[in-house]
Design a protein around this motif. Structure first.
Motif, PDB file in Angstrom:
ATOM      1  N   ASN A 202       0.840  -1.195   0.000  1.00 23.38           N
ATOM      2  CA  ASN A 202       0.000   0.000   0.000  1.00 23.38           C
ATOM      3  C   ASN A 202       0.879   1.250   0.000  1.00 23.38           C
ATOM      4  N   ARG A 205      -0.416   4.454   1.721  1.00 22.40           N
ATOM      5  CA  ARG A 205      -0.354   4.353   3.170  1.00 22.40           C
ATOM      6  C   ARG A 205       1.071   4.590   3.662  1.00 22.40           C
ATOM      7  N   SER A 208       1.797   8.156   3.653  1.00 18.70           N
ATOM      8  CA  SER A 208       1.110   8.868   4.731  1.00 18.70           C
ATOM      9  C   SER A 208       1.760   8.602   6.078  1.00 18.70           C
TER      10      SER A 208
ATOM     11  N   ARG B  97      -2.777  10.815   8.522  1.00 17.03           N
ATOM     12  CA  ARG B  97      -4.084  10.717   7.882  1.00 17.03           C
ATOM     13  C   ARG B  97      -4.525   9.266   7.794  1.00 17.03           C
ATOM     14  N   PHE B  99      -7.399   6.742   5.383  1.00 14.20           N
ATOM     15  CA  PHE B  99      -7.930   6.713   4.023  1.00 14.20           C
ATOM     16  C   PHE B  99      -9.385   6.263   4.034  1.00 14.20           C
ATOM     17  N   SER B 102     -10.098   1.504   3.723  1.00  7.86           N
ATOM     18  CA  SER B 102      -9.156   1.302   4.818  1.00  7.86           C
ATOM     19  C   SER B 102      -7.827   0.792   4.297  1.00  7.86           C
ATOM     20  N   ALA B 103      -6.782   1.430   4.741  1.00  8.95           N
ATOM     21  CA  ALA B 103      -5.449   1.171   4.226  1.00  8.95           C
ATOM     22  C   ALA B 103      -4.616   0.462   5.276  1.00  8.95           C
ATOM     23  N   GLU B 171      -6.115   0.923  11.515  1.00 10.65           N
ATOM     24  CA  GLU B 171      -5.627   2.120  10.838  1.00 10.65           C
ATOM     25  C   GLU B 171      -5.391   3.245  11.836  1.00 10.65           C
TER      26      GLU B 171
END
Lengths: 324, 264
Positions: A202, A205, A208, B97, B99, B102-103, B171
């Motif tokens: 990902n 992700r 981030s 952050r 997403f 869901s990441a 997350e």
């Protein structure tokens, strides 16, 4: 509340299993004894390609990046090592180091340009740049164009050990092979490898969470290029020969084929794949069958029957194997 | 009637916003997705970004997290101008952050998911020569974070095998691993069952005590329950801002939502 032991088990699952260690030691033992029964040159060729495929798998299987230009590192390092042995007449260990250094440098340049792109564009950039390198090799005087670099002696390792003897050479190549595989295994199972896996799974992700993902991709790319270069250098040392074949895009395609046949994302996969392809090529070369047709057919069968590759499929079907 | 960004009765006297945007705009070709948006997110407060579908909430969210580059406007993180920074950089400065989809890192265990986030601040992420055992010192902290979101007892499970609500909780745990100054959540409650919604809303309210929190959310009931400041967007512009009571009393807000329902 959770106790210390509970998360220790998580850490344990990451460590190698005792049975696995025994297996690895047994395989190394087999590797040491194998030249008694099998022609050592074939075994060394197998190891060169297995290492090449493992290097490729480091990038594809763990970084999720499909390079279509790995021949540049393999063949480029082969040229540099051959040139170093023939013209500079330096010791083979330095010639190999020079070859690997060249592959690392080339990997850095191609990688810097390629990691800015994703997916098919990444593959296209690597293909384009490696083709540029191919044409450079075709024109540059030191590669001797269509003739390639040939007719040099392997020299003496550290100035002492004569590598002309194929058994001696075998143990040297085997040592390099095992050490490289260990290094790749270590990289994959390191904190860096874990981030690489996170980026593959990902990317957004990972960004981030503060990771500059391009740097991690570039790191993996350069490392992969370095190991591919080592494989190429060893191959040049083995056959005392460096030609355009090794930098051609066919070679980039071949390593993809080997890796996918064996199965990406495991250490054993690319080795099995390379073994299969090289053995097939060797057997078919003397038979009447057209090599590419048979390889193509094998690939189609594999894609249809076991998409995860040979090792990937075994691991999937035998749950006990799934413990990494 | 444009309300003050933070209603006088709530505004912490003289406090600077942890994250603030001024004149934020974004256009895609000729389409003005976001136009002249001002937002302040304060420490210890939950700022909810609401509005009908297509109002530009997600665009504003992605501008604030720098996953999109604004065409005009300025974004400040405390004293730092972050308008031109890339998303990884602002994450390192403490803007975390989540997403909409869901990441998680599906193939990894829960504890490893959190460890991925913990690795970077601890300087472990680039160490390709060390065994994974070197991460074991991060595990107690990872377990603590998983415990905070109620996932400690399944730390060794694969993230991909979790239920939807638990993935979202994971997350949050991963995001908290960054010790964020500002936390931005993109529809944290979307697609959750009622039970999960309550747990998650409680968790968000709890988390917001230690950071500034902005969330895009459709669940108006939760927004009313835990939101301190509300910004209502419509067609890329701010319709109104204020407390829930103020915003919900605004006839234009009712109209915007009714209109949107007609469109659906």
């Amino acid at each position: 509340m959770i106790v210390a032991e509970d998360y220790e088990t998580v850490a344990d699952s990451r460590r190698s299993h005792p049975a696995q260690r025994v297996l690895v030691l047994a395989l190394i033992g087999v590797l040491l004894l194998l030249p008694l029964w099998v022609y050592p040159v074939l075994l060394m060729k197998l190891m060169c390609f297995a290492l090449f495929a493992s290097a490729f798998n480091l990038l594809l299987g763990y970084g999720g990046l499909l390079s279509f230009g790995h021949a540049a590192f393999f063949g480029g390092a082969a040229y540099v090592t051959a040139h170093a042995l023939k013209v500079w007449e330096i010791n083979p260990e330095f010639a190999i180091l020079t070859g690997v250094g060249a592959a690392l440098g080339l990997g850095l340049v191609i990688g810097l340009l390629a990691v800015r792109r994703q997916g098919i564009y990444f593959a296209m950039v690597t293909l384009a740049l490696s083709q540029m390198f191919y044409f450079f090799c075709l024109q540059a005087p030191f590669t001797h164009g269509e003739d390639g670099i040939q007719g040099f002696s392997r020299g003496k390792l550290f100035g002492i050990v004569d590598l002309a003897d194929s058994t001696t050479l075998y143990y040297f190549v085997a040592a390099m092979f095992v050490a490289s595989l260990f290094a790749i295994w270590r990289i994959v199972h390191s904190p860096f490898g874990m981030i690489l896996q996170a980026v593959r799974e990902n990317e957004q992700r990972a960004i981030s969470l503060g990771y500059s993902v391009q740097r991690y991709k570039l790191g993996a790319f350069v490392m992969s290029a370095g190991f591919a270069g080592l494989a190429g250098s060893l191959k040049a040392l083995l056959f005392q020969f460096a030609t355009l074949t090794d930098v051609n895009w066919h070679m980039s395609g071949e390593v993809i084929l080997m890796t996918l046949l064996g199965g990406i994302g495991s250490i054993a996969g690319p080795i099995v794949g390379a073994g299969l392809v090289v053995t097939l090529q060797n057997h078919l070369a003397t038979s009447g069958f057209p090599v590419t047709t048979v390889l193509g057919a094998t690939f189609i069968v594999c894609v249809l029957l076991f998409r995860r590759g040979i090792v990937g499929e075994l691991r999937h079907r035998l749950p006990a194997w799934r413990r990494k | 009637m444009t309300l003050a960004t933070v209603p006088a009765q709530h505004a912490p006297a003289g406090s600077r916003a942890a994250l603030s945007a001024r004149g934020l705009s974004k256009s895609f070709g000729n389409f003005q997705a976001v136009n002249d948006v001002d937002i302040d997110v304060h420490h210890g407060r939950i700022h909810a970004l609401i509005g009908p579908n297509g109002a530009g909430k997600s665009t504003v969210f992605n501008l604030l997290t720098k996953f999109l580059q604004p065409t005009a406007g300025k974004i400040m993180l405390g004293e730092t101008d972050i308008t031109r920074m890339d998303p990884a950089h602002i994450a390192r400065l403490g803007v975390a952050r989540s997403f909409q989809i869901s990441a998680t890192f599906g193939d990894m265990s829960l504890v490893d998911n959190v460890c991925v986030a913990l690795q970077r601040p601890n300087g472990l992420a680039v160490q390709f020569w060390r065994p994974l055992g070197s991460l074991s010192r991060l595990r107690p902290r990872a377990m603590e974070l998983l415990g905070r979101v109620g996932l400690a007892d399944m730390a060794a499970r694969r993230a991909a095998d979790l239920s939807y609500g638990r993935k979202r909780a994971l997350e949050i745990a991963t995001t908290l691993a960054l010790d964020p100054k500002v936390l931005l959540l993109d529809e944290p409650l979307a697609g959750m069952g009622q039970e999960d919604v309550e747990t998650m809303a409680g968790l968000i309210a709890d988390v917001a005590r230690d950071c500034a929190l902005l969330m895009v959310e459709h669940n108006i009931k939760v927004v009313a329950d835990i939101g301190h400041d509300i910004t209502v967007l419509q067609r890329g512009e701010i319709l109104t801002q204020g407390s829930y009571a103020e915003v919900s009393a605004d006839p234009r807000v009712r109209e915007a939502y009714m209109g949107a329902e007609d469109d659906d």
